[in-house]
Design an enzyme around this catalytic site. Structure first.
Site, PDB file in Angstrom:
ATOM      1  N   LYS A   2       0.847  -1.184   0.000  1.00 61.45           N
ATOM      2  CA  LYS A   2       0.000   0.000   0.000  1.00 61.45           C
ATOM      3  C   LYS A   2       0.882   1.232   0.000  1.00 61.45           C
ATOM      4  O   LYS A   2       2.006   1.129   0.492  1.00 61.45           O
ATOM      5  CB  LYS A   2      -0.963   0.035   1.191  1.00 61.45           C
ATOM      6  CG  LYS A   2      -0.389  -0.318   2.584  1.00 61.45           C
ATOM      7  CD  LYS A   2       0.762   0.380   3.194  1.00 61.45           C
ATOM      8  CE  LYS A   2       0.763   1.839   3.468  1.00 61.45           C
ATOM      9  NZ  LYS A   2       1.985   2.311   4.144  1.00 61.45           N
ATOM     10  N   TYR A  22      -4.394   4.167   6.301  1.00 58.40           N
ATOM     11  CA  TYR A  22      -4.934   3.200   7.273  1.00 58.40           C
ATOM     12  C   TYR A  22      -6.288   3.662   7.815  1.00 58.40           C
ATOM     13  O   TYR A  22      -7.188   2.855   8.048  1.00 58.40           O
ATOM     14  CB  TYR A  22      -3.947   2.993   8.431  1.00 58.40           C
ATOM     15  CG  TYR A  22      -2.781   2.114   8.055  1.00 58.40           C
ATOM     16  CD1 TYR A  22      -2.888   0.731   8.076  1.00 58.40           C
ATOM     17  CD2 TYR A  22      -1.566   2.666   7.673  1.00 58.40           C
ATOM     18  CE1 TYR A  22      -1.821  -0.077   7.728  1.00 58.40           C
ATOM     19  CE2 TYR A  22      -0.488   1.873   7.320  1.00 58.40           C
ATOM     20  CZ  TYR A  22      -0.625   0.488   7.344  1.00 58.40           C
ATOM     21  OH  TYR A  22       0.434  -0.309   6.984  1.00 58.40           O
TER      22      TYR A  22
HETATM   23  P1  NAD Z   1      12.527   1.228   2.487  1.00 59.70           P
HETATM   24  O1  NAD Z   1      13.106   2.533   2.054  1.00 59.70           O
HETATM   25  O2  NAD Z   1      12.995   0.653   3.758  1.00 59.70           O
HETATM   26  O3  NAD Z   1      12.739   0.138   1.349  1.00 59.70           O
HETATM   27  C1  NAD Z   1      12.497   0.423  -0.009  1.00 59.70           C
HETATM   28  C2  NAD Z   1      13.297  -0.523  -0.867  1.00 59.70           C
HETATM   29  O4  NAD Z   1      13.086  -0.182  -2.240  1.00 59.70           O
HETATM   30  C3  NAD Z   1      14.801  -0.430  -0.604  1.00 59.70           C
HETATM   31  O5  NAD Z   1      15.341  -1.717  -0.552  1.00 59.70           O
HETATM   32  C4  NAD Z   1      15.341   0.318  -1.818  1.00 59.70           C
HETATM   33  O6  NAD Z   1      16.653  -0.036  -2.141  1.00 59.70           O
HETATM   34  C5  NAD Z   1      14.370  -0.135  -2.893  1.00 59.70           C
HETATM   35  N1  NAD Z   1      14.290   0.769  -4.038  1.00 59.70           N
HETATM   36  C6  NAD Z   1      14.194   0.378  -5.309  1.00 59.70           C
HETATM   37  N2  NAD Z   1      14.203   1.411  -6.149  1.00 59.70           N
HETATM   38  C7  NAD Z   1      14.333   2.498  -5.386  1.00 59.70           C
HETATM   39  C8  NAD Z   1      14.391   3.893  -5.676  1.00 59.70           C
HETATM   40  N3  NAD Z   1      14.334   4.354  -6.937  1.00 59.70           N
HETATM   41  N4  NAD Z   1      14.506   4.750  -4.652  1.00 59.70           N
HETATM   42  C9  NAD Z   1      14.546   4.312  -3.376  1.00 59.70           C
HETATM   43  N5  NAD Z   1      14.481   3.002  -3.044  1.00 59.70           N
HETATM   44  C10 NAD Z   1      14.371   2.114  -4.044  1.00 59.70           C
HETATM   45  O7  NAD Z   1      10.943   1.444   2.496  1.00 59.70           O
HETATM   46  P2  NAD Z   1       9.884   0.496   3.206  1.00 59.70           P
HETATM   47  O8  NAD Z   1       9.562   1.033   4.543  1.00 59.70           O
HETATM   48  O9  NAD Z   1      10.331  -0.911   3.104  1.00 59.70           O
HETATM   49  O10 NAD Z   1       8.588   0.736   2.293  1.00 59.70           O
HETATM   50  C11 NAD Z   1       8.435   0.110   1.043  1.00 59.70           C
HETATM   51  C12 NAD Z   1       6.931  -0.010   0.718  1.00 59.70           C
HETATM   52  O11 NAD Z   1       6.304  -0.778   1.712  1.00 59.70           O
HETATM   53  C13 NAD Z   1       6.184   1.329   0.679  1.00 59.70           C
HETATM   54  O12 NAD Z   1       5.257   1.329  -0.367  1.00 59.70           O
HETATM   55  C14 NAD Z   1       5.457   1.389   2.002  1.00 59.70           C
HETATM   56  O13 NAD Z   1       4.253   2.112   1.962  1.00 59.70           O
HETATM   57  C15 NAD Z   1       5.194  -0.087   2.265  1.00 59.70           C
HETATM   58  N6  NAD Z   1       5.108  -0.407   3.697  1.00 59.70           N
HETATM   59  C16 NAD Z   1       4.041  -1.105   4.127  1.00 59.70           C
HETATM   60  C17 NAD Z   1       3.925  -1.424   5.468  1.00 59.70           C
HETATM   61  C18 NAD Z   1       2.752  -2.242   5.954  1.00 59.70           C
HETATM   62  O14 NAD Z   1       2.603  -2.416   7.160  1.00 59.70           O
HETATM   63  N7  NAD Z   1       1.956  -2.778   5.058  1.00 59.70           N
HETATM   64  C19 NAD Z   1       4.899  -1.006   6.375  1.00 59.70           C
HETATM   65  C20 NAD Z   1       6.000  -0.315   5.892  1.00 59.70           C
HETATM   66  C21 NAD Z   1       6.095  -0.015   4.544  1.00 59.70           C
END
Ligand code: NAD
Length: 367
Positions: A134, A219
């Site tokens: 999401k 949420y």
């Molecule tokens: P994060 O920054 O920790 O991880 C993002 C990942 O994407 C990294 O590994 C990064 O290297 C990669 N990536 C690939 N292309 C990229 C670019 N162009 N720029 C930056 N990063 C790039 O982020 P996250 O917290 O893991 O969030 C990722 C997704 O998950 C988001 O859409 C967020 O909304 C979702 N999320 C959902 C929940 C949930 O409870 N459902 C919780 C946290 C995050």
């Protein structure tokens, strides 16, 4: 896909073992198809991808078998930790080749928001089921494209709405649907946390598509819909920005918003990147109420109603989510609260309306 999946079983392992070199035989053993197991590749090995991978270790029906990442060092670590073979490791430039890999059924897209649409569509075109985090996309038009692409490819599109499988949430929803709270006429959703590093992608409009609303406010939108069991017909919204340097143009810091529903129910919600301890749902009806706090964090979720506490075992949300998603994809199971692309799209339509209401100051109708 079904025929390919069962090839190894049908072939009989001893015949196969004789015809393959040792390493390939081992690999075939590891990934011998079990039609009850959904074999998943995670795309985006960041903080949430890591959480999902750890939770999947305890899954009964889903198994992490592949990765898609732009960072070779992370791929190396994950290979070691989860026993992922080289042939199931991809990067962002070559993952379309996953179409030729019969050992992967689904890809879980866990990248920054703006990449959800293009990457999900590529996954669908490669013939693999899509699980996408999401917000499913940056806006409803993008969401619609994703739904259409997955439909055209004949693959599932599921959104990582882990709360839809959480036991206490489901019990409150069950009671609401059974009329135990009477007519539910009011929902309050408070969703927020204090965001840190100003350089992170969540504060970059190009990658996030907005601010707190895209990340955490969603949420409350989603919660209002499943707690009330209705779709809103109008929204109003107001934005407050205390730090225009950290929260640049189109990156919302705080938005309060209201939604109106066909029954006459209203929702009053807050989405913010400036306050911690905001994770609360309150549902009020003519005969009773339900309150949840925390309501959408990683848990344990706490819930109580006018009759007392809601009891249910805490299971890591992502473990249940991935097992249930396996059942949806492999068995056609219908979840209690939908998690498909249409469901993700409904939230995006509301987000579009909220941003429009903020810009215009007007009440925005949703058809
Ligand atoms: P994060 O920054 O920790 O991880 C993002 C990942 O994407 C990294 O590994 C990064 O290297 C990669 N990536 C690939 N292309 C990229 C670019 N162009 N720029 C930056 N990063 C790039 O982020 P996250 O917290 O893991 O969030 C990722 C997704 O998950 C988001 O859409 C967020 O909304 C979702 N999320 C959902 C929940 C949930 O409870 N459902 C919780 C946290 C995050």
């Amino acid at each position: 896909m079904g025929t390919r999946r069962i090839f190894l079983k049908r072939a009989g392992f001893s015949t196969l073992a004789l015809s393959l070199p040792f390493a390939e035989t081992l690999s075939a053993m590891n990934f011998e198809r079990d039609d009850k197991i959904l074999r998943v590749a995670i795309m985006g090995l960041g903080s949430y991808g890591t959480r999902v991978a750890e939770a999947m270790v305890n899954c009964q029906r889903a198994k992490l078998v592949g990765v898609i990442s732009g960072t070779p060092s992370k791929v190396e670590t994950w290979k070691q930790k989860y026993g992922i073979p080289d042939k199931n490791c991809y990067h962002y430039d070559n993952f379309d080749q996953i179409k030729d890999n019969p050992d992967i059924d689904a890809v879980y897209v866990i990248t920054p928001n703006s990449l959800h649409k293009p990457y999900s569509i590529r996954v669908a075109k490669a013939g693999k089921h899509v699980i996408c985090e999401k917000p499913m996309a940056l806006n409803a038009a993008e969401g619609q494209e994703m739904v259409a692409a997955c439909k055209a490819a004949g693959v599932h599109l599921l959104v990582g709405y882990r709360m839809h499988f959480e036991a206490k949430t489901q019990e409150v929803v069950r009671q609401q649907r059974a009329g135990e709270f009477g007519e539910t006429l009011f929902f309050q959703g408070l969703s927020g946390f204090r965001i840190g590093d100003p350089t992170q992608w969540r504060l970059n409009y190009e990658l996030a598509g907005g601010g707190s609303m895209m990340d955490i406010g969603i949420y409350s939108i989603n919660g209002a819909r499943y707690m009330l069991g209705e779709e809103p017909t109008w929204v109003t919204a107001q934005e407050v920005k205390t730090d225009p340097v950290k929260f640049k143009e189109n990156v919302d810091e705080t938005i309060t918003f209201q939604m109106g529903f066909p029954s006459g129910a209203v929702a009053s919600c807050l989405s913010t990147y400036s306050l911690n301890n905001l994770d609360k749902f309150f549902l009020n009806g003519t005969k009773g109420f339900a309150e949840m706090q925390p309501s959408t964090g990683y848990g344990p979720i706490k819930a109580w109603t006018n009759k007392g506490p809601v009891e249910a075992e805490h299971i890591t949300h992502q473990t249940t989510q991935m097992d249930e998603m396996a059942a949806i994809i492999l068995d056609g199971k219908k979840p209690m609260i939908p998690v498909d692309g249409e469901e993700g799209l409904k939230d995006l339509v509301i987000i579009d309306a909220i941003y429009k209401a903020v810009k215009t100051g007007e009440k925005v109708m949703i058809s």
